[in-house]
Scaffold this motif. Structure first.
Motif, short mmCIF file in Angstrom:
data_model
loop_
_atom_site.label_atom_id
_atom_site.label_comp_id
_atom_site.label_asym_id
_atom_site.label_seq_id
_atom_site.Cartn_x
_atom_site.Cartn_y
_atom_site.Cartn_z
N MET A 1 0.85 -1.18 0.00
CA MET A 1 0.00 0.00 0.00
C MET A 1 0.89 1.24 0.00
SD MET A 1 -2.93 1.30 2.66
CE MET A 1 -3.99 -0.03 2.19
N ASP A 15 -9.48 7.35 -7.40
CA ASP A 15 -10.84 7.07 -7.82
C ASP A 15 -11.84 7.58 -6.78
OD1 ASP A 15 -12.91 5.89 -9.45
OD2 ASP A 15 -12.99 4.24 -8.01
N GLU A 16 -11.58 7.24 -5.51
CA GLU A 16 -12.53 7.59 -4.45
C GLU A 16 -11.81 7.78 -3.12
OE1 GLU A 16 -16.52 5.63 -2.34
OE2 GLU A 16 -15.40 4.49 -3.82
N LEU A 18 -12.14 7.35 0.75
CA LEU A 18 -12.94 6.49 1.61
C LEU A 18 -13.13 7.03 3.01
CD1 LEU A 18 -11.36 3.09 0.55
CD2 LEU A 18 -13.47 4.13 -0.32
N GLU A 70 -6.70 -0.60 5.14
CA GLU A 70 -6.97 -1.88 4.48
C GLU A 70 -8.37 -2.37 4.81
OE1 GLU A 70 -3.72 -4.38 5.67
OE2 GLU A 70 -2.38 -3.54 4.15
N GLY A 73 -10.82 -0.98 2.57
CA GLY A 73 -10.69 -1.34 1.17
C GLY A 73 -9.82 -0.40 0.37
N ALA A 74 -8.95 0.34 1.03
CA ALA A 74 -8.11 1.34 0.37
C ALA A 74 -6.94 0.70 -0.37
CB ALA A 74 -7.59 2.34 1.39
N ASP A 75 -6.51 1.40 -1.41
CA ASP A 75 -5.30 1.03 -2.14
C ASP A 75 -4.11 1.85 -1.69
OD1 ASP A 75 -6.73 -0.74 -3.91
OD2 ASP A 75 -7.42 1.03 -5.00
N THR A 102 -9.05 4.81 -2.98
CA THR A 102 -8.90 3.76 -3.97
C THR A 102 -8.31 4.40 -5.22
OG1 THR A 102 -11.17 4.05 -4.75
CG2 THR A 102 -10.78 2.33 -3.10
N ARG A 104 -7.60 4.21 -9.54
CA ARG A 104 -8.16 3.68 -10.80
C ARG A 104 -7.23 2.65 -11.40
NH1 ARG A 104 -12.59 6.94 -12.69
NH2 ARG A 104 -12.54 8.88 -11.56
#
Length: 104
Positions: A1, A15-16, A18, A70, A73-75, A102, A104
């Motif tokens: 990460m 993208d988003e 969170l 995590e 759901g994060a990148d 997150t 793309r």
């Protein structure tokens, strides 16, 4: 990460967002360490035992922040900040926080 202090990650597109990911820890000094570091304080120089204590605390706070991200759901985590504050005599809190995102 990816964990960065900047608003973006080079060559990546967010993208988003969170939410805020955070992790903290509270560490206390011990009497034995205080005695040896008091002597060092008189003679001058780095207080290595305290530096190591704070380094460990920062690493733990960052690891907990990463775990929190995590779970969301994060990148990646952007805009990461680390702060330290005294909680009570002889103990300090270290908190790491940033925006879980997150990609793309």
């Amino acid at each position: 990460m990816d964990v960065v202090t900047t608003e973006t990650i080079p060559d990546e597109e967010i993208d988003e967002a969170l939410g805020i990911a955070r992790g903290n820890t509270v560490k206390a000094r011990n009497v034995g360490r205080d005695i040896t570091q008091s002597i060092r304080n008189i003679t001058g120089g780095e207080l290595k035992a305290y530096s190591e204590l704070l380094t460990d605390a920062r690493d733990e706070a960052i690891a907990r922040m990463t775990d929190d991200a995590e779970k969301m759901g994060a990148d990646a985590i952007v805009n990461v900040r680390i702060e330290t504050s005294e909680i009570a005599g002889g103990s300090s809190e270290v908190i790491a926080y940033g925006t879980a995102v997150t990609l793309r």
